[in-house]
Each structure stands twice: as C-alpha cells, then as structure tokens.
Design a protein around this motif. Structure first.
Motif, PDB file in Angstrom:
ATOM      1  N   GLN A   1      60.824  23.543  69.693  1.00 24.60           N
ATOM      2  CA  GLN A   1      61.540  23.160  70.811  1.00 24.60           C
ATOM      3  C   GLN A   1      60.656  22.195  71.867  1.00 24.60           C
ATOM      4  OE1 GLN A   1      62.600  26.647  73.034  1.00 24.60           O
ATOM      5  NE2 GLN A   1      64.696  25.930  73.632  1.00 24.60           N
ATOM      6  N   THR A   2      59.465  22.648  71.634  1.00 20.69           N
ATOM      7  CA  THR A   2      58.505  21.639  72.320  1.00 20.69           C
ATOM      8  C   THR A   2      58.331  20.255  71.836  1.00 20.69           C
ATOM      9  OG1 THR A   2      57.018  23.658  72.931  1.00 20.69           O
ATOM     10  CG2 THR A   2      56.092  21.473  73.167  1.00 20.69           C
ATOM     11  N   GLU A   3      58.360  20.216  70.321  1.00 16.30           N
ATOM     12  CA  GLU A   3      58.250  19.158  69.662  1.00 16.30           C
ATOM     13  C   GLU A   3      59.483  18.313  70.273  1.00 16.30           C
ATOM     14  OE1 GLU A   3      56.790  16.074  67.313  1.00 16.30           O
ATOM     15  OE2 GLU A   3      55.751  17.742  68.043  1.00 16.30           O
ATOM     16  N   ALA A   4      60.656  18.686  70.280  1.00 18.33           N
ATOM     17  CA  ALA A   4      61.826  18.150  70.598  1.00 18.33           C
ATOM     18  C   ALA A   4      61.742  17.524  72.033  1.00 18.33           C
ATOM     19  CB  ALA A   4      63.003  19.089  70.143  1.00 18.33           C
TER      20      ALA A   4
ATOM     21  N   GLN B   1      62.031  14.014  73.068  1.00 18.99           N
ATOM     22  CA  GLN B   1      62.846  13.505  73.808  1.00 18.99           C
ATOM     23  C   GLN B   1      62.151  12.858  75.271  1.00 18.99           C
ATOM     24  OE1 GLN B   1      65.129  16.909  75.693  1.00 18.99           O
ATOM     25  NE2 GLN B   1      67.184  16.081  75.131  1.00 18.99           N
ATOM     26  N   ALA B   2      61.048  13.271  75.604  1.00 22.07           N
ATOM     27  CA  ALA B   2      60.607  12.746  76.712  1.00 22.07           C
ATOM     28  C   ALA B   2      59.962  11.491  76.479  1.00 22.07           C
ATOM     29  CB  ALA B   2      59.311  13.736  77.342  1.00 22.07           C
ATOM     30  N   GLU B   3      59.429  11.160  75.048  1.00 17.51           N
ATOM     31  CA  GLU B   3      59.020   9.875  74.775  1.00 17.51           C
ATOM     32  C   GLU B   3      59.918   9.024  74.890  1.00 17.51           C
ATOM     33  OE1 GLU B   3      57.130  10.714  70.823  1.00 17.51           O
ATOM     34  OE2 GLU B   3      55.199  11.568  71.955  1.00 17.51           O
ATOM     35  N   ALA B   4      61.224   9.381  74.012  1.00 19.58           N
ATOM     36  CA  ALA B   4      62.368   8.651  74.074  1.00 19.58           C
ATOM     37  C   ALA B   4      62.930   8.167  75.397  1.00 19.58           C
ATOM     38  CB  ALA B   4      63.634   9.349  73.149  1.00 19.58           C
TER      39      ALA B   4
ATOM     40  N   ALA C   1      60.925   7.940  78.113  1.00 23.83           N
ATOM     41  CA  ALA C   1      59.863   6.926  78.698  1.00 23.83           C
ATOM     42  C   ALA C   1      60.352   5.594  77.870  1.00 23.83           C
ATOM     43  CB  ALA C   1      58.638   7.311  78.084  1.00 23.83           C
ATOM     44  N   GLU C   2      60.190   5.498  76.589  1.00 26.43           N
ATOM     45  CA  GLU C   2      60.692   4.221  76.000  1.00 26.43           C
ATOM     46  C   GLU C   2      61.707   3.575  76.483  1.00 26.43           C
ATOM     47  OE1 GLU C   2      58.927   2.500  73.819  1.00 26.43           O
ATOM     48  OE2 GLU C   2      57.367   3.931  74.098  1.00 26.43           O
ATOM     49  N   ALA C   3      63.053   4.407  76.646  1.00 29.32           N
ATOM     50  CA  ALA C   3      64.237   4.090  77.242  1.00 29.32           C
ATOM     51  C   ALA C   3      63.918   3.417  78.598  1.00 29.32           C
ATOM     52  CB  ALA C   3      65.240   4.824  77.369  1.00 29.32           C
ATOM     53  N   LYS C   4      63.249   3.920  79.424  1.00 24.28           N
ATOM     54  CA  LYS C   4      62.710   3.458  80.648  1.00 24.28           C
ATOM     55  C   LYS C   4      62.144   2.219  80.694  1.00 24.28           C
ATOM     56  CE  LYS C   4      60.792   5.598  85.074  1.00 24.28           C
ATOM     57  NZ  LYS C   4      60.168   6.531  85.619  1.00 24.28           N
ATOM     58  N   LYS C   5      61.175   2.095  79.811  1.00 18.42           N
ATOM     59  CA  LYS C   5      60.279   0.950  79.479  1.00 18.42           C
ATOM     60  C   LYS C   5      61.388  -0.181  79.105  1.00 18.42           C
ATOM     61  CE  LYS C   5      55.926   2.868  78.281  1.00 18.42           C
ATOM     62  NZ  LYS C   5      54.931   3.302  77.165  1.00 18.42           N
ATOM     63  N   ALA C   6      62.223   0.140  78.271  1.00 16.92           N
ATOM     64  CA  ALA C   6      63.156  -1.039  77.665  1.00 16.92           C
ATOM     65  C   ALA C   6      64.064  -1.381  78.985  1.00 16.92           C
ATOM     66  CB  ALA C   6      63.873  -0.416  76.700  1.00 16.92           C
ATOM     67  N   ALA C   7      64.458  -0.567  79.775  1.00 17.67           N
ATOM     68  CA  ALA C   7      65.195  -0.712  80.807  1.00 17.67           C
ATOM     69  C   ALA C   7      64.399  -1.780  81.802  1.00 17.67           C
ATOM     70  CB  ALA C   7      65.850   0.377  81.457  1.00 17.67           C
ATOM     71  N   ALA C   8      63.210  -1.259  82.103  1.00 13.12           N
ATOM     72  CA  ALA C   8      62.264  -1.968  82.928  1.00 13.12           C
ATOM     73  C   ALA C   8      62.020  -3.369  82.715  1.00 13.12           C
ATOM     74  CB  ALA C   8      60.996  -1.356  83.255  1.00 13.12           C
ATOM     75  N   ARG C   9      61.975  -3.560  81.256  1.00  9.38           N
ATOM     76  CA  ARG C   9      61.589  -5.043  80.666  1.00  9.38           C
ATOM     77  C   ARG C   9      63.151  -5.675  80.600  1.00  9.38           C
ATOM     78  NH1 ARG C   9      58.686  -2.389  76.531  1.00  9.38           N
ATOM     79  NH2 ARG C   9      60.596  -2.104  75.300  1.00  9.38           N
ATOM     80  N   ALA C  10      64.100  -4.952  80.300  1.00 14.96           N
ATOM     81  CA  ALA C  10      65.556  -5.665  80.386  1.00 14.96           C
ATOM     82  C   ALA C  10      65.840  -6.148  81.939  1.00 14.96           C
ATOM     83  CB  ALA C  10      66.629  -4.885  80.179  1.00 14.96           C
ATOM     84  N   ALA C  11      65.507  -5.536  82.938  1.00 16.73           N
ATOM     85  CA  ALA C  11      65.456  -5.798  84.204  1.00 16.73           C
ATOM     86  C   ALA C  11      64.833  -6.997  84.680  1.00 16.73           C
ATOM     87  CB  ALA C  11      65.107  -4.538  85.246  1.00 16.73           C
ATOM     88  N   GLN C  12      63.341  -6.919  84.244  1.00 13.87           N
ATOM     89  CA  GLN C  12      62.368  -7.885  84.493  1.00 13.87           C
ATOM     90  C   GLN C  12      63.055  -9.102  83.780  1.00 13.87           C
ATOM     91  OE1 GLN C  12      58.332  -6.984  83.156  1.00 13.87           O
ATOM     92  NE2 GLN C  12      57.574  -8.879  84.455  1.00 13.87           N
ATOM     93  N   GLU C  13      63.392  -9.150  82.625  1.00 11.19           N
ATOM     94  CA  GLU C  13      63.812 -10.565  81.792  1.00 11.19           C
ATOM     95  C   GLU C  13      64.886 -10.959  82.657  1.00 11.19           C
ATOM     96  OE1 GLU C  13      64.502  -9.302  77.821  1.00 11.19           O
ATOM     97  OE2 GLU C  13      62.556  -9.229  77.501  1.00 11.19           O
ATOM     98  N   ALA C  14      65.935 -10.156  83.124  1.00  8.28           N
ATOM     99  CA  ALA C  14      67.081 -10.398  83.882  1.00  8.28           C
ATOM    100  C   ALA C  14      66.772 -11.356  85.195  1.00  8.28           C
ATOM    101  CB  ALA C  14      67.952  -9.145  84.319  1.00  8.28           C
ATOM    102  N   MET C  15      65.657 -10.702  85.985  1.00  8.18           N
ATOM    103  CA  MET C  15      65.116 -11.282  86.912  1.00  8.18           C
ATOM    104  C   MET C  15      64.525 -12.730  86.822  1.00  8.18           C
ATOM    105  SD  MET C  15      63.511  -7.979  89.337  1.00  8.18           S
ATOM    106  CE  MET C  15      62.099  -8.615  89.392  1.00  8.18           C
TER     107      MET C  15
END
Length: 113
Positions: A2-5, A9-12, A14-28
């Motif tokens: 469960q801890t591994e999952a 999940q937390a890593e995913a 965080a990656e999604a958050k980074k991707a969203a931030a990159r997408a927002a920065q690219e859009a800007m």
C-alpha cells in the motif's frame, strides 16, 4: 504494498503537476509570443500609416504651393490685362484727338481754299 502504491500515486501526481505547470508555462509563452507578434504587426501598420500620411501631407503642400503660384500668376496676368486696357484706352483717346485735329486742319484748309 500500500505504501508503494501511495508512493507511486504521489509520484504520478507530482509528475502530472509538473506536466501541468510546463503546459501552463508553454501556453503563457505562446500567448506572450502571439502578443509580441501582434504588437510588432501593429507597429508596422502604424509606421506604414505614418509614411502614407507624410506622403499625403507632402502632396498637399505641393498642391497648396502650386495653387498659390497659380493665384500669383493669375493676379499678375490680371494686372497686365488692366495695364493693356489702359494703354488701349489711351491710344483710343489719342486717335480721337488726332481725328479731331485732322478734321480741324481739313476744315481750316477748306476755308482758305
């Protein structure tokens, strides 16, 4: 497990958050580039309009100068025409005086004859 999952999940997340931030920065960045392009185009249009305005102003000045020259020439021609009219009137007066004098001379000659 469960801890591994949870960790994955937390890593995913965080990656999604980074991707969203990159997408927002690219859009800007894309929006900024679009605005800069529009500003450059507006400046080019403004410069072109200014050049056209300056050309029209030069044409207007040239037309104004030509009109002033034409007015001056017309005034000169009018003055010359008035002088010529006076000369004609003086010549007519002299011709009438000469006719009278000739008639007088003829009348005197006829009396003597």
């Amino acid at each position: 497990m469960q801890t591994e999952a949870l960790r994955k999940q937390a890593e995913a997340a965080a990656e999604a958050k980074k991707a969203a931030a990159r997408a927002a920065q690219e859009a800007m960045q894309a929006e900024r580039a679009k605005e800069e392009e529009e500003a450059e185009e507006a400046e080019a249009n403004r410069s072109e309009a200014k050049m056209e305005m300056e050309e029209k102003q030069a044409e207007l000045e040239a037309a104004k100068k030509a009109m002033e020259e034409a007015d001056h020439k017309a005034a000169q021609e009018k003055e010359e025409a008035e002088e010529a009219k006076k000369d004609v009137e003086e010549a007519e007066t002299k011709l009438q005086d000469a006719d009278k004098e000739a008639a007088q001379t003829i009348a005197e000659a006829e009396k003597k004859a």
